[in-house]
Design an enzyme around this catalytic site. Structure first.
Site, PDB file in Angstrom:
ATOM      1  CG  HIS A   1       0.425   9.027  -6.942  1.00  0.00           C
ATOM      2  ND1 HIS A   1      -0.678   9.394  -6.282  1.00  0.00           N
ATOM      3  CD2 HIS A   1       0.292   9.668  -8.315  1.00  0.00           C
ATOM      4  CE1 HIS A   1      -1.565  10.281  -7.075  1.00  0.00           C
ATOM      5  NE2 HIS A   1      -0.958  10.474  -8.079  1.00  0.00           N
TER       6      HIS A   1
ATOM      7  CG  HIS B   1       0.185   6.366  -0.564  1.00  0.00           C
ATOM      8  ND1 HIS B   1      -0.619   7.038  -1.229  1.00  0.00           N
ATOM      9  CD2 HIS B   1      -0.182   5.741   0.372  1.00  0.00           C
ATOM     10  CE1 HIS B   1      -1.771   6.920  -0.627  1.00  0.00           C
ATOM     11  NE2 HIS B   1      -1.613   6.187   0.323  1.00  0.00           N
TER      12      HIS B   1
ATOM     13  CG  HIS C   1      -1.711   1.346   1.163  1.00  0.00           C
ATOM     14  ND1 HIS C   1      -3.234   1.197   1.186  1.00  0.00           N
ATOM     15  CD2 HIS C   1      -1.389   2.389   1.879  1.00  0.00           C
ATOM     16  CE1 HIS C   1      -3.740   2.346   1.269  1.00  0.00           C
ATOM     17  NE2 HIS C   1      -2.810   3.217   1.663  1.00  0.00           N
ATOM     18  CD  GLU C   2       1.588   3.615   3.708  1.00  0.00           C
ATOM     19  OE1 GLU C   2       1.707   4.574   3.162  1.00  0.00           O
ATOM     20  OE2 GLU C   2       0.637   3.439   4.311  1.00  0.00           O
TER      21      GLU C   2
END
Length: 675
Positions: free
Chosen positions: A471, A468, A464-465
């Protein structure tokens, strides 16, 4: 002596010189950088030249770099290795920054220049990204009070300063409660615990000088303890401490802070002409209105609650079979859910964890990024902010793309949870600036010489991290204000939640889920059972999340509650909250909402983004390959590299051709067949 926070950077890749930075450097660097930024803003506002895009909008983009450099380092170390000195600095900096931000947005001369550029935009021949930047800058000034009459400005200044103080106090109180509580364990109390939980308890005791194993309020320790301890009395004691954070009375109690925060947010929204804080906050999100948020949450609540209640009946029967008459309590749920998972799916986390080594999961995340986007990761031997942290250079086709830093282990002075931030964001206005991105987690640190082992939830958090981080690393825009994760809150979780899906790709697990001692890959039948159980206990997980999101929304949609704890109880009663499930984040420790307020009235964002992430991964399924290069290029072009250069709806439509409905989320959570 030159302050290393202000001196030109000479470390590799223009990273901060962490080895040279001491706490004594922060305050003078902050004061100098803040004064410098004020001077830059004043020069823009008083520029005698007629306002245009370059001397006003781009000049604003160029301002504040020295201050950003100081604060990015300070807030990193303050979050991951807090000390009393750093906490005092936070308390000193917070109101000064709020005052400065208000001074900027209420600078009449500056806003007049922005408004002049805005009104003349049709004749400026702006690129689409420039037009978007102008729109966002003006909108942000208006929403921050630039158009307020004089009588409201003084009150707005006071509110902003006080909210900054309250947010800092909330976070520091929560950290103190998490840091200071321990539950010592006798040798007999370790009976029934898997080796990795007992080892983590011993390590936590050694870190705190306790002379023996302890349970702490670190999620990486307390959740496994609740999951595996057969001692119901100890589970209850640990659970009550976990849920009492921020509400123990004394100097660290957050309840009065919550009450004042909600009142000030409502007053601020009214000053700015909005019906409520939620209406103001959601205006620029994808959801747009509180009603749209509530519709989404309630559409998922009903099937999730039905599933959770059915599960609770099964778990309560297991509790009774163990000789406890019931009812099922919140401190029982994790324990009996794990026993049920083992019985129904033949999944034992103690047997599973050796296949989920931290280093191998990092390699898996990197490998997926390589196959999807061509990124390569080379370890760097450089000084960082903490000995536990590590760094990699990220390249593509030989071109430097980013520096990625991982800080993965829990420690007593570290803020709980997991997050991604950037020490430097991507932009091209000041040259080809590539980002410095950091992922922070709170995994249990192993004993010396032992591999770090993750739970399945830990591995999902890592992916998940890293979503990020992608991105940020793949951002390809001109202006920092639009780069990377500079997007609405209910869109920012799309890349992170989407990336979690690659952890479940069988070929990824086959290659990287290898046993810590034997090196053998996870057996095919275990992998099959693991993936088949992906939605196990999803009723519980969904209910605890939605309850928190609904309380957050209710707090901010209408007049502020005089007693937030009573209002929380009323909301939970109204929705029929199952008694054996607690909110994921109860109000006194709801840091997402009250420690700075980034997710205030917007905690729903994770679920709004999930509507899209399930549909986005389906694009790869439709292509017949989870690493389909055409779909990956479209994902990078329209979402990961685009930042905030367009409205999120437009970005998603460009990628997928349509916007999804809630059905994709219900199917992804296995709730489409719930009653």
């Amino acid at each position: 002596m030159t302050n290393p926070l202000l001196a030109p950077r000479t470390a590799p890749f223009d990273l901060p010189d962490f080895a040279a930075i001491a706490d004594d450097h922060f305050e003078p660097a902050f004061d100098t950088a803040l004064a410098c930024t004020r001077a830059e803003i004043d020069a823009i506002a008083t520029n005698p030249e007629p306002p245009d895009f370059a001397n006003t909008i781009e000049a604003l983009e160029r301002s504040g770099q020295a201050l950003n450099d100081v604060l990015s380092v300070f807030y990193l170390v303050a979050a991951v290795d807090s000390t009393s000195r750093r906490e005092a600095l936070q308390r000193a900096f917070s109101p000064k920054l709020a005052e400065f931000s208000t001074d900027v947005t209420l600078n009449a001369a500056l806003f007049t220049r922005i408004e002049t550029v805005w009104q003349g935009r049709a004749a400026l021949d702006l690129t689409p990204e420039q037009a978007r930047l102008l729109e966002v800058k003006r909108r942000d000034f208006v929403r921050a009070g630039a158009a307020l009459a004089d009588e409201g400005r003084a009150r707005l200044r006071a509110i902003n300063t006080r909210l900054a103080e309250l947010g800092t106090a909330f976070g520091q109180n929560l950290l103190a409660d998490e840091r200071d509580w321990t539950m010592p364990l006798a040798q007999a109390d370790l009976d029934g615990l898997p080796g990795f939980v007992a080892e983590a308890a011993r390590a936590a005791g050694a870190e705190r000088g306790a002379g023996g194993p302890v349970v702490t309020l670190s999620r990486s320790l307390i959740v496994p303890f609740l999951q595996f301890s057969p001692r119901r009395d100890l589970r209850e004691r640990a659970y009550r401490a976990w849920t009492a954070r921020g509400a123990r009375g004394g100097t660290t109690d957050n309840r009065a802070i919550v009450t004042e925060t909600l009142a000030l947010r409502a007053e601020r929204a009214a000053l700015l002409g909005h019906d409520s804080f939620a209406a103001s906050k959601l205006e620029t999100e994808m959801a747009k209105t509180p009603a749209a948020v509530r519709d989404l949450l309630m559409a998922v609540w009903h099937p999730a609650k039905a599933r959770a209640e059915a599960d609770a009946a099964v778990l309560e029967a297991m509790l009774a079979a163990d000789g406890h008459p019931g009812p099922l309590e919140p401190w029982d749920w994790h324990y009996y859910a794990d026993k049920r998972r083992k019985a129904e799916h033949d999944l034992d986390e103690a047997a599973l964890k050796p296949f989920l080594q931290l280093d191998r999961m990092i390699e898996a995340a990197f490998d997926c990024a390589n196959r999807l986007f061509g990124l390569e990761f080379t370890p760097l031997d450089i000084a960082l902010h903490h000995p536990d942290a590590r760094a990699w250079e990220v390249t593509r086709d030989g071109r430097h793309m980013a520096v990625f830093i991982g800080d993965y282990f829990a420690r007593s002075g570290k803020r709980s949870g997991a997050w991604c931030s950037a020490l430097r964001a991507q932009q091209r206005l000041a040259g080809e600036i590539r980002p410095h991105v950091i992922n922070v987690c709170n995994f249990a640190k192993p004993a010396e010489g032992r591999p770090a082992l993750l739970s399945w939830d830990d591995a999902r958090t890592l992916f998940h991290e890293f979503g990020h981080a992608l991105h940020q690393m793949l951002s390809d825009v001109t202006y920092e204000s639009l780069s990377g994760t500079s997007v609405p809150r209910d869109f920012v979780e799309l890349p992170s939640q989407l990336y979690e899906h690659w952890l479940e790709v069988p070929q990824v697990l086959e290659r990287f889920a290898t046993h810590a001692e034997t090196g053998e890959p996870m057996p095919a039948d275990m992998r099959t059972r693991l993936l088949a159980a992906a939605n196990f206990d999803m009723g519980f997980q969904t209910v605890e999340f939605i309850a928190s999101a609904l309380v957050d929304l209710d707090f901010h949609d209408g007049p502020p509650p005089a007693d937030p704890m009573q209002r929380q109880a009323e909301v939970l009663e109204a929705i029929g909250m199952p008694r054996a499930i607690g909110m994921r984040h109860a109000t006194p420790h709801f840091a997402h909402v009250f420690s700075g307020g980034y997710y205030a009235s917007a905690y729903y964002s994770y679920m709004w983004s999930e509507v899209m992430d399930a549909d986005a991964f389906a694009a790869f399924d439709e292509a017949g390959d989870p690493f389909d290069p055409v779909t990956a290029r479209a994902l990078e072009e329209h979402i990961l590299s685009a930042g905030g250069t367009a409205e999120p709806e437009a970005l998603y439509l460009a990628f997928r051709g349509r916007l999804p409905g809630v059905e994709a989320l219900l199917k992804g959570r296995g709730l489409d067949s719930a009653a």
